[in-house]
Design an enzyme around this catalytic site. Structure first.
Site, PDB file in Angstrom:
ATOM      1  CD  GLU A 145     -16.127 -12.983 -16.959  1.00 45.29           C
ATOM      2  OE1 GLU A 145     -16.781 -12.429 -17.851  1.00 45.29           O
ATOM      3  OE2 GLU A 145     -16.022 -14.214 -16.839  1.00 45.29           O
ATOM      4  CG  ASP A 174     -19.670 -18.753 -17.427  1.00 46.67           C
ATOM      5  OD1 ASP A 174     -20.799 -18.312 -17.696  1.00 46.67           O
ATOM      6  OD2 ASP A 174     -18.624 -18.317 -17.951  1.00 46.67           O
ATOM      7  CD  GLU A 216     -19.593 -18.418 -23.191  1.00 45.49           C
ATOM      8  OE1 GLU A 216     -20.564 -17.835 -22.687  1.00 45.49           O
ATOM      9  OE2 GLU A 216     -18.407 -18.202 -22.859  1.00 45.49           O
TER      10      GLU A 216
HETATM   11  C1  GCV Z   1     -20.446 -11.132 -21.351  1.00 42.15           C
HETATM   12  C2  GCV Z   1     -18.846 -15.805 -19.616  1.00 42.15           C
HETATM   13  C3  GCV Z   1     -18.568 -15.449 -21.049  1.00 42.15           C
HETATM   14  C4  GCV Z   1     -18.319 -13.962 -21.206  1.00 42.15           C
HETATM   15  C5  GCV Z   1     -19.521 -13.217 -20.635  1.00 42.15           C
HETATM   16  C6  GCV Z   1     -19.673 -13.606 -19.170  1.00 42.15           C
HETATM   17  C7  GCV Z   1     -20.853 -12.951 -18.498  1.00 42.15           C
HETATM   18  O1  GCV Z   1     -17.692 -15.680 -18.845  1.00 42.15           O
HETATM   19  O2  GCV Z   1     -17.496 -16.205 -21.511  1.00 42.15           O
HETATM   20  O3  GCV Z   1     -18.149 -13.691 -22.579  1.00 42.15           O
HETATM   21  O4  GCV Z   1     -19.380 -11.834 -20.771  1.00 42.15           O
HETATM   22  O5  GCV Z   1     -19.853 -14.991 -19.081  1.00 42.15           O
HETATM   23  O6  GCV Z   1     -21.858 -13.638 -18.325  1.00 42.15           O
HETATM   24  O7  GCV Z   1     -20.776 -11.791 -18.152  1.00 42.15           O
END
Ligand code: GCV
Length: 665
Positions: free
Chosen positions: A282, A361, A389
C-alpha cells in the site's frame, strides 16, 4: 509509585471494587514494585493490610527466590516438581492460605491479577496447585497511532476512540494515561506494544532517531507492567534519516546504518522489543525496489537487532493494490502465500513473519490464511484486529472473541496442532484512544480484554472471558446485568455478519472509511476486493478447476473441502465459489433467500439488542448507559441501511422475489 488512575478516564476492568477480595485480606507481598503498590492501595480502600514476614496471611504473593518464604508457600513449592518458568505462576491454597509463586516479576504480576479476577472464590476451600503459563511468549498490541493528524486517516489510522494516548498536538502526552493502559494490559496478559502506525509518515520516521526519547518515555511508563515497547520503522530509513542514497538491504553502508542506529536505540532503551515493518505494501517502501526479496529485507533488520535480543515483525500483508479489475487472473487472496511461502526457511530466527488471520483484510468472515500452514521453518505471528475497522467501527456491538477463538483453534491437519500452536506470537491492532472510555463504545473494551486473555490462553471459552470482563468491569455485577450483556454480546459477531456482506464475500463497504454499505463501492477499483455479482449469481471463483486456484494454497483436506461446492462450509461459500442465486445451501435455503432472511434477521437482532440495553437504564452508571445507547441507535440505523441496500441490490440483480413477501425497495 502511585497507582495510575487518571481523572475523567473510565477504570475499564480495574475499578476499585474489583479489588475488594484482595484488598480486604492480610497479604504477604515481599519486595518493592507494582504488586506491593497495588496491594497497599487495595488494602487502604477495602480494610485489609500488608502482613509482615512471620505474620499470618490470607494471601502470599512471592517470587520463588524470596527469603524467607512463609510456610504455606514453602509447602506449595516443595509439592511441585516442575519448573515454573518465565511469565508463569503457581496458584494454590494451602492451610487456608492462597499462594501465588513465580520465578520472575512478570509471572507474579499475572498471578496477582488472576487472584483479582477470581475475587472471593480465590479465598475459599482447597485448591490444588495450578500451573499457569502463557500459550505464546509475546502477546502484542500494534497501535496505528501517528504523531501528526494525518489529513485522511486522522491521528489514529482506523482508530474509533479519539486521538492517540501517546501523542497530542505533535508532542508526547502525560504518562499517567500510558501507565493506566499498561496496568490494564498486564491485567489481561499483554506484554508488548508497538507504539506507532505501520504506515510510517515523515514525522513519525524520526521516532527511530532524534525523537527516540519519546519512545523511551513510553517504555518507562509501560515497563513496570512487564510490557516491552516496539517501533514501526520505514524501510527507507537509511535514506529518509541517514542521508544515504539507497536502502538496499545488501548494501554495506545500509547495513552499517541499521547496525549503528539500532545500537543507539538499545543504548537509550535497553529492553527495547524490536521493529515492526510494513514493506512493499500500500505504497510503503520495501526491498522490491532493489530487486531483493522480503527475506533479504527482514534479515537486514533482524541482524541489526540480534545482538540485543530484539525481533523484527515483518508483515506479510503484501499485495498489488493497483490491479486492473478487468483482470480475472489476479487474486489478492493469493498474494501473501505467493510472496512468502517460497521464502520459508530463509528468515533469521529473530524475524517474525506477521500474517493477518485471513488472506484478504480483517473481514467479518474469512478462511484462515494458508500462509500460516505453509511456513514451518519460519517464526509466525498471527495478526488480529481489535479495532473494528470492518466490524462496526466501535459504533456497533461486535464481540470478536468467538471469531478469534475459531481462528486460533482452526486445524489445518488432523494432527491436533491448531493455529495458536503454529504461532510464536499473537498480535492485534489496538482499539484504544484518548476517549474517556478508552474504546469509544464502552462494550468494545471487552474486545481488548478478550484479546489479551485469548492470546494468553487461546482455548478459553469466549463466553467465560466475557463473564470475567463483566465481573471486573461492573463489580459487583448482578445476574440481570450479566444475562443482558451475554444476550447482547455473545452472538453479536454473527449478528453483524448477518446484516453485512453475505457468506464470506467480504467488503461491500464504503470505500475509504469502510463504514456502512456500498455494494459496488470497490467493484471497479484497483484494490482487488470484488464480489462479481451479476444477474445469475455472486461470489469469487477461487477453485483450481475454474477459478484463481487459491484453494490449492491449502493443504488437504482443506484444499479439497474448499474446492468442492458441496463440501465448502456455507459461511465461506462466496469466498470460494461463484454461485447461482438458486443454489441450495446446506441449511436448505436457496442462496438468494438466505441473503434476504439473514439481512432481515440481522437488522432485527440489532433492534432487539437496543431494547435489552434500554432495560438496563438505572442499573449501570448513567453516562456509560447514555454512551452505549447513542451507539446502539446508530447501530440500528446502520443495520437497517445494510439490510435495505443488500436486499434491494440482490432483488434488482436477480429479479427473484422474497419468498415471504417482505418489503424490499
Ligand atoms: C495501516 C487495511 C487498512 C489500512 C491499514 C492496512 C494494514 O488496508 O485499511 O488502513 O494500514 O490494512 O494492515 O497495513
Amino acid at each position: 509509585m502511585t497507582i495510575p488512575e487518571p481523572t475523567g478516564v473510565h477504570a475499564a476492568w480495574l475499578p476499585p471494587q474489583a479489588f475488594l477480595a484482595v484488598g480486604s485480606r492480610r497479604v504477604f507481598a515481599p519486595g518493592a514494585g507494582v504488586i506491593r503498590d497495588e496491594v497497599v492501595h487495595a488494602c487502604a480502600r477495602h480494610g485489609g493490610r500488608l502482613a509482615d514476614a512471620g505474620e499470618e496471611a490470607d494471601l502470599v504473593l512471592a517470587l520463588t527466590m524470596a527469603e524467607p518464604l512463609p510456610a504455606a508457600a514453602r509447602a506449595v513449592l516443595a509439592g511441585y516438581a516442575g519448573a515454573i518458568g518465565e511469565q508463569s505462576y503457581l496458584l494454590a491454597r494451602h492451610d487456608g492460605v492462597t499462594v501465588v509463586l513465580a520465578d520472575d516479576p512478570a509471572g507474579l504480576l499475572y498471578g496477582f491479577f488472576h487472584v483479582v479476577r477470581l475475587g472471593e472464590p480465590a479465598f475459599r476451600g482447597p485448591r490444588a496447585t495450578e500451573h499457569h503459563r502463557p500459550a505464546v511468549h509475546r502477546r502484542m498490541l500494534d497501535h496505528w497511532d501517528n504523531i501528526d493528524v494525518h489529513p485522511v486517516m486522522g491521528q489514529v489510522e482506523r482508530g474509533y476512540s479519539g486521538g492517540s494516548i501517546f501523542w497530542a498536538d505533535g508532542a508526547p502526552r502525560d504518562l499517567d494515561r500510558v501507565r493506566a493502559y499498561g496496568r490494564l494490559l498486564a491485567a489481561c496478559g499483554v506484554n508488548a506494544v508497538a507504539v506507532n502506525n505501520v504506515n510510517v509518515h515523515a514525522t513519525e520516521a524520526h521516532l527511530l532517531t532524534d525523537r527516540l526519547g519519546e519512545v523511551a518515555a513510553i517504555a518507562d511508563g509501560l515497563r513496570p507492567y512487564g510490557i516491552r515497547v516496539h517501533l514501526s520503522v520505514t524501510f527507507a530509513s537509511p535514506i529518509v534519516l541517514g542521508g544515504l542514497a539507497t536502502a538496499d538491504p545488501l548494501d554495506a553502508d545500509v547495513r552499517a546504518w541499521w547496525r549503528e542506529t539500532t545500537e543507539q536505540v538499545y543504548a537509550t532503551i535497553p529492553d527495547f522489543g524490536g521493529y515492526v515493518v510494513k514493506a512493499d505494501s500500500e505504497g510503503q517502501p520495501g526491498p522490491f525496489a532493489y530487486g531483493r526479496s522480503h527475506a533479504d529485507g527482514a534479515n537486514l533488520l533482524a541482524d541489526a537487532l540480534a545482538p540485543f535480543g530484539g525481533v523484527v515483525h515483518w508483515r506479510a500483508f503484501v499485495y498489488n493494490h493497483r490491479q486492473d479489475w478487468r483482470d480475472r487472473t489476479t487474486d489478492r487472496a493469493r498474494a501473501a502465500f505467493d510472496h512468502f511461502a517460497p521464502l520459508d526457511g530463509l528468515f533469521r530466527d529473530n524475524a517474525v513473519l506477521q500474517v493477518k488471520y485471513g488472506p484478504i483484510d480483517f473481514q467479518v468472515r474469512e478462511p484462515v490464511s494458508p500462509v500460516i500452514a505453509a511456513m514451518p521453518r519460519t517464526r509466525l505471528a498471527v495478526e488480529l484486529q481489535v479495532t473494528q475497522e470492518y466490524t462496526g467501527q466501535q459504533r456497533h456491538v461486535c464481540y470478536l472473541a468467538p471469531m478469534w477463538s475459531d481462528v486460533l483453534g482452526f486445524r489445518f491437519w488432523g494432527d491436533g496442532r491448531d493455529v495458536a500452536a503454529l504461532a510464536s506470537d499473537i498480535v492485534a491492532v489496538s482499539n484504544v484512544g484518548d476517549d474517556p472510555y478508552w474504546t469509544g463504545h464502552p462494550l468494545a473494551q471487552a474486545n481488548l480484554y478478550a484479546f489479551g486473555r485469548l492470546a494468553w490462553n487461546p482455548h478459553l471459552d469466549p463466553a467465560a472471558v466475557l463473564d470475567e470482563w463483566i465481573d471486573l468491569t461492573f463489580a459487583p455485577a448482578g445476574d440481570e446485568l450479566r444475562r443482558t450483556l451475554h444476550a447482547m454480546m455473545d452472538g453479536s459477531w454473527r449478528t453483524y455478519e448477518r446484516y453485512t456482506a453475505p457468506l464470506g464475500v467480504g467488503f461491500m463497504v464504503r470505500p475509504g472509511h469502510h463504514y456502512g454499505p456500498d455494494v459496488d463501492g470497490y467493484e471497479y477499483t484497483p484494490w482487488g476486493t470484488y464480489h462479481f455479482a451479476d444477474r445469475d449469481g455472486v461470489g469469487v471463483d477461487r477453485t483450481r478447476a475454474t477459478g484463481t486456484g487459491f484453494t490449492g494454497q491449502y493443504p488437504p483436506p482443506w484444499s479439497q473441502v474448499y474446492e468442492s461446492l458441496a463440501d465448502c462450509p456455507d459461511e465461506l461459500l462466496l469466498f470460494f465459489h461463484h454461485v447461482p442465486y438458486g443454489h441450495v445451501l446446506r441449511n436448505g435455503s436457496t442462496l438468494i433467500q438466505h441473503i434476504y432472511d439473514t439481512h432481515f434477521a440481522g437488522a432485527e437482532e440489532a433492534a432487539q439488542t437496543r431494547l435489552l440495553w434500554d432495560k438496563l437504564a438505572g442499573s449501570v452508571e448513567a453516562d456509560l448507559h447514555a454512551r452505549v445507547k447513542e451507539r446502539l441507535d446508530e447501530q440500528v440505523r446502520c443495520a437497517g441501511e445494510w439490510r435495505d441496500q443488500i436486499n434491494t441490490y440482490f432483488l434488482r440483480k436477480s429479479g427473484i422475489p422474497d419468498a415471504h413477501g417482505r418489503r424490499i425497495h
